[in-house]
Design a protein around this motif. Structure first.
Motif, PDB file in Angstrom:
ATOM      1  N   MET A   5      55.291  -7.562 -73.042  1.00 37.66           N
ATOM      2  CA  MET A   5      55.214  -8.606 -72.025  1.00 37.66           C
ATOM      3  C   MET A   5      53.795  -8.951 -71.613  1.00 37.66           C
ATOM      4  O   MET A   5      53.575  -9.927 -70.884  1.00 37.66           O
ATOM      5  N   ARG A   6      52.816  -8.185 -72.094  1.00 40.48           N
ATOM      6  CA  ARG A   6      51.421  -8.577 -71.898  1.00 40.48           C
ATOM      7  C   ARG A   6      51.001  -9.640 -72.898  1.00 40.48           C
ATOM      8  O   ARG A   6      49.955 -10.275 -72.735  1.00 40.48           O
ATOM      9  N   ARG A   7      51.814  -9.833 -73.944  1.00 40.06           N
ATOM     10  CA  ARG A   7      51.484 -10.837 -74.960  1.00 40.06           C
ATOM     11  C   ARG A   7      51.848 -12.225 -74.440  1.00 40.06           C
ATOM     12  O   ARG A   7      52.912 -12.422 -73.870  1.00 40.06           O
ATOM     13  N   ASP A   8      50.959 -13.171 -74.634  1.00 37.75           N
ATOM     14  CA  ASP A   8      51.135 -14.518 -74.093  1.00 37.75           C
ATOM     15  C   ASP A   8      52.453 -15.137 -74.558  1.00 37.75           C
ATOM     16  O   ASP A   8      52.746 -15.200 -75.755  1.00 37.75           O
ATOM     17  N   GLY A   9      53.255 -15.577 -73.592  1.00 37.39           N
ATOM     18  CA  GLY A   9      54.495 -16.269 -73.922  1.00 37.39           C
ATOM     19  C   GLY A   9      55.695 -15.377 -74.123  1.00 37.39           C
ATOM     20  O   GLY A   9      56.812 -15.872 -74.314  1.00 37.39           O
ATOM     21  N   ILE A  10      55.528 -14.043 -74.087  1.00 36.73           N
ATOM     22  CA  ILE A  10      56.677 -13.141 -74.169  1.00 36.73           C
ATOM     23  C   ILE A  10      57.170 -12.914 -72.739  1.00 36.73           C
ATOM     24  O   ILE A  10      56.434 -12.424 -71.887  1.00 36.73           O
ATOM     25  N   VAL A  11      58.424 -13.280 -72.484  1.00 34.38           N
ATOM     26  CA  VAL A  11      58.916 -13.285 -71.119  1.00 34.38           C
ATOM     27  C   VAL A  11      60.016 -12.269 -70.856  1.00 34.38           C
ATOM     28  O   VAL A  11      60.501 -12.152 -69.737  1.00 34.38           O
ATOM     29  N   GLY A  12      60.441 -11.534 -71.878  1.00 30.51           N
ATOM     30  CA  GLY A  12      61.478 -10.561 -71.600  1.00 30.51           C
ATOM     31  C   GLY A  12      61.888  -9.761 -72.816  1.00 30.51           C
ATOM     32  O   GLY A  12      61.565 -10.108 -73.959  1.00 30.51           O
ATOM     33  N   THR A  13      62.584  -8.677 -72.563  1.00 31.02           N
ATOM     34  CA  THR A  13      63.168  -7.875 -73.625  1.00 31.02           C
ATOM     35  C   THR A  13      64.568  -7.451 -73.217  1.00 31.02           C
ATOM     36  O   THR A  13      64.894  -7.406 -72.030  1.00 31.02           O
ATOM     37  N   GLY A  14      65.385  -7.137 -74.197  1.00 30.66           N
ATOM     38  CA  GLY A  14      66.739  -6.688 -73.900  1.00 30.66           C
ATOM     39  C   GLY A  14      67.299  -5.882 -75.059  1.00 30.66           C
ATOM     40  O   GLY A  14      66.668  -5.757 -76.115  1.00 30.66           O
ATOM     41  N   ILE A  15      68.487  -5.374 -74.852  1.00 31.63           N
ATOM     42  CA  ILE A  15      69.176  -4.593 -75.878  1.00 31.63           C
ATOM     43  C   ILE A  15      70.462  -5.303 -76.256  1.00 31.63           C
ATOM     44  O   ILE A  15      71.206  -5.743 -75.385  1.00 31.63           O
ATOM     45  N   ARG A  16      70.731  -5.399 -77.522  1.00 30.55           N
ATOM     46  CA  ARG A  16      71.968  -6.008 -78.007  1.00 30.55           C
ATOM     47  C   ARG A  16      72.759  -4.970 -78.798  1.00 30.55           C
ATOM     48  O   ARG A  16      72.196  -4.225 -79.599  1.00 30.55           O
ATOM     49  N   ARG A  17      74.056  -4.954 -78.558  1.00 28.63           N
ATOM     50  CA  ARG A  17      74.944  -4.096 -79.331  1.00 28.63           C
ATOM     51  C   ARG A  17      75.993  -4.971 -80.002  1.00 28.63           C
ATOM     52  O   ARG A  17      76.681  -5.736 -79.340  1.00 28.63           O
TER      53      ARG A  17
END
Length: 445
Positions: free
Chosen positions: A57-69
C-alpha cells in the motif's frame, strides 16, 4: 457540503484496501514482477497478507489487499489498484510467499453521500434519507436502543457527524439536505460518533448515533415491500454469506460477501479522478459484490443476512463501482453500547381499534418508454397497509398492491393511490403521468 460516495470494492477473508471509485477489471490484469518465492510458506494466508500489506500500500495507486477463497478451497491474495496504469507501475509480485496474487483495478473508493432524492416520512422506516445539515444525504441504518432505554438512529460518522466536523447536539435531518431537508425536518440530535483518523493510523468503524426526538416517529424496520424488520442478534460476516440491504439510493438489493478482514484506504475528499486529498485507512472490514449492491447515498445502510432471520451483519460505509465496503456490525454496536431495536413506533403496534394513525401513501411508476406503465406501492403504516385502491386517470382502476395500466394516447393523466390500514385509516398520493408523441410513437413518463 461534504460529498462522500459509497461505491463498491472487493473484500475477502483477510483484506486491505485503499479506494475511491471502483470498477472491476478482468482478472487477467496480472502482476508484472517475477514470482517472489515458489515455496508455500507455513504461515496461513492471512498472516502473509498482513505482513506484505504495508509495503504494497506504499506503492502509488495500490489501495487495498484482500484474501479470496475459491469453491474448492484454493486461496489467493487480491491487490486493488486505482487504474490499469497504477497496476502496471506498482509491479506487484505474481506470488507472495507461495500464494498467488491477483491484481484487480477497482478505481478510487469514496465514502458515499448523494444520488437520487428520497422523501420525508413520519414515522420513518430504516433505509430512508437522513443527514447532518452540512452534508448531502445518507441512509438511516437502524433504530437502536441504549442501556437506559434511549432510542437512536444509527448511521455513519460522515452522514450524521459531517466527517468529524459536527458537535454533539447537532441536528439530524430527515430527509437529508440534498433531498430537501431543512431545520423543520429535524428528527434527532447527534449523541456520539467515532472519530475518523485521516492519514496512516488505522480505523475500524465509520459510525455515529443520533438521539431521536420522538421515538414514535422511528419505525425500526424497512418498508414491508423491502425486507421488513431486521433481526436482533448480530452474526459475524463470512465469505460467501448471502446478504441484503435497503438504502436511500438503490433501495432493496441482494449480494454476497466476497472478502473479510479487509484493510482499505477510503477517500473522503477526492482530488481528480484517481487521486485523493484526504483518505483514511480502515482494517477488519467486509467486502460485498456485485457492483450494483450500493451507490452514492446508501451510506449508513444496515446489511443483514438474506434469509428469514435477517440477522444484522454490517454497516455500509464506502465502496466503488465494483464492490461495497462495510463495518462488521458487532464492533459498531459494542462501541456505542446499543442494540438493534426493530420495535415499530416506540412500542408494540396499537390494537386495531385504537389505531388512529393513517398510512403514508406513496408509489413509484416505471413506463419504460412505452404507453404501458407499472405502478409499485411504497406506502408505509405504523401497523401495516392492508388495502390499495388505484385510479390511473384513464378510466381504469385496480385494487391490488402493485398494478399495470396502458394509456391510449397523448395527454396528462392523474394517477392516484389510496392506501388503507386495518382500522380503516386512509391516505392518498397522486402524480401526473405525461404521455407525449415522440416520432411515430407515444411515450409516457
Amino acid at each position: 457540503m461534504h460529498q462522500i460516495r459509497i461505491r463498491h470494492i472487493l473484500a475477502v477473508t483477510a483484506a486491505t484496501l485503499m479506494a475511491t471509485a471502483c470498477t472491476d477489471q478482468p482478472e487477467s490484469a496480472q502482476p508484472t514482477d517475477p514470482v517472489q518465492s515458489s515455496a508455500r510458506a507455513t504461515d496461513n494466508i492471512i498472516a502473509v497478507q498482513n505482513r506484505h500489506t504495508p509495503d504494497l500500500m506504499r506503492r502509488d495507486g495500490i489501495v487495498g489487499t484482500g484474501i479470496r477463497r475459491g469453491p474448492s478451497g484454493e486461496e489467493s491474495i487480491v491487490v486493488y489498484a486505482v487504474s490499469p496504469g497504477h497496476a502496471a507501475n506498482a509491479r506487484v509480485p505474481a506470488t507472495l510467499d507461495g500464494y498467488p496474487v491477483n491484481v484487480v483495478v477497482t478505481g478510487r473508493i469514496d465514502a458515499s453521500n448523494y444520488n437520487d432524492p428520497q422523501t420525508r416520512q413520519r414515522p420513518v422506516p430504516n433505509g430512508f434519507s437522513v443527514g447532518h445539515p452540512d452534508i448531502t444525504a445518507g441512509t438511516i441504518g437502524a433504530r437502536v436502543k441504549g442501556g437506559d432505554g434511549s432510542i437512536y438512529i444509527l448511521s455513519n460518522n460522515h452522514v450524521l457527524a459531517n466527517i468529524n466536523n459536527a458537535s454533539i447536539g447537532d441536528a439530524a435531518l430527515q430527509p437529508g439536505p440534498y433531498d430537501g431537508g431543512t431545520a423543520a425536518d429535524r428528527i434527532a440530535t447527534l449523541a456520539a460518533f467515532q472519530t475518523i483518523t485521516m492519514g496512516g493510523a488505522n480505523n475500524t468503524i465509520d459510525a455515529a448515533i443520533a438521539r431521536v426526538d420522538d421515538p414514535s416517529q422511528i419505525l425500526g424496520a424497512t418498508p414491508d415491500w423491502a425486507y421488513g424488520a431486521p433481526g436482533t442478534s448480530p452474526v459475524n460476516p463470512s465469505v460467501g454469506m448471502a446478504v441484503q440491504k435497503f438504502g436511500r439510493t438503490t433501495g432493496h438489493t441482494h449480494g454476497s460477501i466476497s472478502e473479510v478482514n479487509v484493510t482499505v484506504s477510503v477517500c473522503y475528499v477526492p482530488r481528480g479522478m484517481f487521486s485523493c486529498a484526504q483518505a483514511a485507512t480502515f482494517t477488519g472490514q467486509v467486502g460485498i459484490t456485485p457492483g450494483t449492491f450500493s451507490s452514492g447515498g446508501d451510506s449508513g445502510s444496515l446489511i443483514v443476512t438474506d434469509n428469514a432471520g435477517k440477522s444484522p451483519v454490517a454497516l455500509l460505509f464506502a465502496g466503488s463501482d465494483a464492490r461495497t465496503l462495510a463495518n462488521p456490525i458487532g464492533p459498531v454496536l459494542s462501541h456505542f453500547g446499543v442494540s438493534i431495536d426493530p420495535t415499530s413506533g416506540g412500542g408494540d403496534p396499537p390494537p386495531t381499534g385504537d389505531d388512529t394513525t393513517a398510512p403514508s401513501a406513496a408509489f413509484a411508476v416505471s413506463c419504460g418508454n412505452s404507453t404501458t406503465c407499472s405502478f409499485s406501492d411504497q406506502s408505509t403504516d405504523n401497523v401495516g397497509v392492508t388495502a390499495w385502491s388505484w385510479s390511473f386517470g384513464n378510466g381504469q382502476t385496480a385494487t391490488t398492491r402493485n398494478a399495470t395500466t396502458t394509456y391510449a394516447g397523448a395527454g396528462n393523466y392523474t394517477a392516484t393511490l389510496t392506501a388503507s390500514d386495518a382500522a380503516g385509516n386512509t391516505n392518498t398520493a397522486s402524480r401526473v403521468i405525461r404521455c407525449a408523441k415522440k416520432g411515430k410513437n407515444i411515450r409516457c413518463s
